[in-house]
Structure formats: C-alpha cells, structure tokens
Design a protein around this motif. Structure first.
Motif, PDB file in Angstrom:
ATOM      1  N   PRO A   1      53.442 -53.785 109.151  1.00 11.55           N
ATOM      2  CA  PRO A   1      52.521 -53.376 107.660  1.00 11.55           C
ATOM      3  C   PRO A   1      51.276 -52.553 108.289  1.00 11.55           C
ATOM      4  N   GLU A   2      50.840 -52.716 109.784  1.00 11.77           N
ATOM      5  CA  GLU A   2      49.891 -52.238 110.264  1.00 11.77           C
ATOM      6  C   GLU A   2      49.851 -50.506 110.570  1.00 11.77           C
ATOM      7  N   HIS A   3      51.109 -50.132 110.309  1.00 12.10           N
ATOM      8  CA  HIS A   3      51.570 -48.683 110.578  1.00 12.10           C
ATOM      9  C   HIS A   3      52.113 -48.064 109.318  1.00 12.10           C
ATOM     10  N   LEU A   4      51.857 -46.968 109.430  1.00  8.00           N
ATOM     11  CA  LEU A   4      52.306 -46.107 108.207  1.00  8.00           C
ATOM     12  C   LEU A   4      53.266 -44.976 108.859  1.00  8.00           C
ATOM     13  N   ILE A   5      54.289 -44.601 108.250  1.00 11.93           N
ATOM     14  CA  ILE A   5      55.412 -43.552 108.464  1.00 11.93           C
ATOM     15  C   ILE A   5      54.872 -42.262 107.746  1.00 11.93           C
TER      16      ILE A   5
ATOM     17  N   LEU B   1      55.514 -42.159 103.450  1.00 12.15           N
ATOM     18  CA  LEU B   1      56.599 -43.054 103.454  1.00 12.15           C
ATOM     19  C   LEU B   1      56.600 -44.436 103.524  1.00 12.15           C
ATOM     20  N   GLY B   2      55.220 -45.038 103.542  1.00 15.14           N
ATOM     21  CA  GLY B   2      54.833 -46.413 103.528  1.00 15.14           C
ATOM     22  C   GLY B   2      55.054 -47.024 105.072  1.00 15.14           C
ATOM     23  N   SER B   3      54.904 -48.061 105.014  1.00 19.07           N
ATOM     24  CA  SER B   3      54.959 -49.153 105.999  1.00 19.07           C
ATOM     25  C   SER B   3      56.301 -49.409 106.940  1.00 19.07           C
ATOM     26  N   PRO B   4      56.718 -49.470 108.051  1.00 18.38           N
ATOM     27  CA  PRO B   4      58.056 -49.980 108.456  1.00 18.38           C
ATOM     28  C   PRO B   4      57.995 -51.614 107.864  1.00 18.38           C
TER      29      PRO B   4
ATOM     30  N   ASP C   1      59.317 -33.592 110.778  1.00 15.68           N
ATOM     31  CA  ASP C   1      58.925 -34.419 111.852  1.00 15.68           C
ATOM     32  C   ASP C   1      58.569 -35.811 111.158  1.00 15.68           C
ATOM     33  N   LEU C   2      58.829 -36.879 111.666  1.00 14.32           N
ATOM     34  CA  LEU C   2      58.355 -38.145 111.378  1.00 14.32           C
ATOM     35  C   LEU C   2      57.324 -38.677 112.368  1.00 14.32           C
ATOM     36  N   LYS C   3      56.165 -39.085 111.837  1.00 10.82           N
ATOM     37  CA  LYS C   3      55.282 -39.782 112.901  1.00 10.82           C
ATOM     38  C   LYS C   3      54.758 -41.071 112.107  1.00 10.82           C
ATOM     39  N   ILE C   4      54.298 -41.851 113.169  1.00 14.25           N
ATOM     40  CA  ILE C   4      53.613 -43.123 112.658  1.00 14.25           C
ATOM     41  C   ILE C   4      52.594 -43.253 113.264  1.00 14.25           C
ATOM     42  N   PHE C   5      51.529 -43.534 112.179  1.00 13.95           N
ATOM     43  CA  PHE C   5      50.031 -43.738 112.338  1.00 13.95           C
ATOM     44  C   PHE C   5      49.695 -45.227 111.997  1.00 13.95           C
TER      45      PHE C   5
END
Length: 149
Positions: A124-128, A117-120, A138-142
């Motif tokens: 910009p250093e993380h992706l959902i 789902l792209g970055s918050p 479940d939503l997770k951030i990496f």
C-alpha cells in the motif's frame, strides 16, 4: 474518479444495453442483413426483438460480428470464426473489468499524463501508473508520496 461513480459507470458498461438496428450493424461491419439473419438463425449471434419485430443488437454483438468478419476474411469457417470471436469477447470483458476495478484517476507526472491504477495488493506504500506513449504503454511504480507533492 470517485468510487460510487466508477461503480455506476462499470454497471452501465457491463449491462451493455445499447441497441443498434440491423442496418446499423450492416453499415458498421459490412456484413449484409441477410447474413446477419442467417448467423442469428444458426445461433452465432443474437438480437432482441423491438417494436414492430425489428432486430436490435447490443454493442457487444456488433463487436462480435466485426471480429467474426475479420476471422472469415482470414479464411476461417463461420463456426470457427464465431468461436474465436466469442473467445475474444471474453478477453475484452476481462479487460473492461480490470480497467474499472483498478482505475483511480489520472495524474500529471514529470509533464506526462499517467493513469493511476492504485496500489499493489501487498504494497500500500506504492502506486502503479500507466503511461501511454506513441510506442505503447509503460507501467511504473511510485511511492504514494508522489500524490502529496
């Protein structure tokens, strides 16, 4: 999915110009053609007049009729059922927009299919990622580096 294709697909779905005959709507929803014509005369639904004056309904109208039927089955009046169905339709349109605005593709993470789902906006250093399981989503951030591995 490349952005150009994503935008074209979103426009196709937004236009919602798939058309169904009145018999198709009746078969899909169980609402008789007589009732569908009545609902149309009352302004609860609308159709396009095709060749030979056949009514053609959009997929969106089909979904509205289905929702109205559910509300009528719950005991609501026709007017309230139509109002509630219109509100639901608005929510569905918002969900479609979220999906097409945010969808960046799919990845396999730890053996599971995940929807990127792209970055918050502010990170910009993380992706959902959304992981759909039998129990729900479940939503997770990496970190973005997960795509480089």
């Amino acid at each position: 999915m490349d952005k150009e294709f994503q935008q074209k697909l979103a426009k196709i779905l937004e236009r919602n110009d798939w058309h169904l005959g009145i018999g198709d709507v009746e078969n899909a929803t169980g609402i008789s053609q007589t009732k569908l014509r009545y609902w149309e005369r009352k302004g609860y639904i609308s159709s396009l007049q095709g060749k030979g004056q056949n009514r053609k309904f959009t997929y969106s109208t089909l979904m509205k009729v289905y929702q109205m039927k559910l509300y009528l089955d719950q005991g609501y009046t026709l007017a309230v059922a139509a109002e509630k169905a219109a509100s639901k339709n608005h929510i569905v349109n918002l969900l479609k927009r979220v999906i097409f605005d945010r969808y960046e593709g799919t990845e396999t993470i730890d053996g599971q299919m995940a929807i990127n789902l792209g970055s918050p906006v502010d990170d910009p250093e993380h992706l959902i990622f959304a992981f759909v399981t039998e129990d729900g989503t479940d939503l997770k951030i990496f970190p973005t580096s997960i795509l480089k591995d």
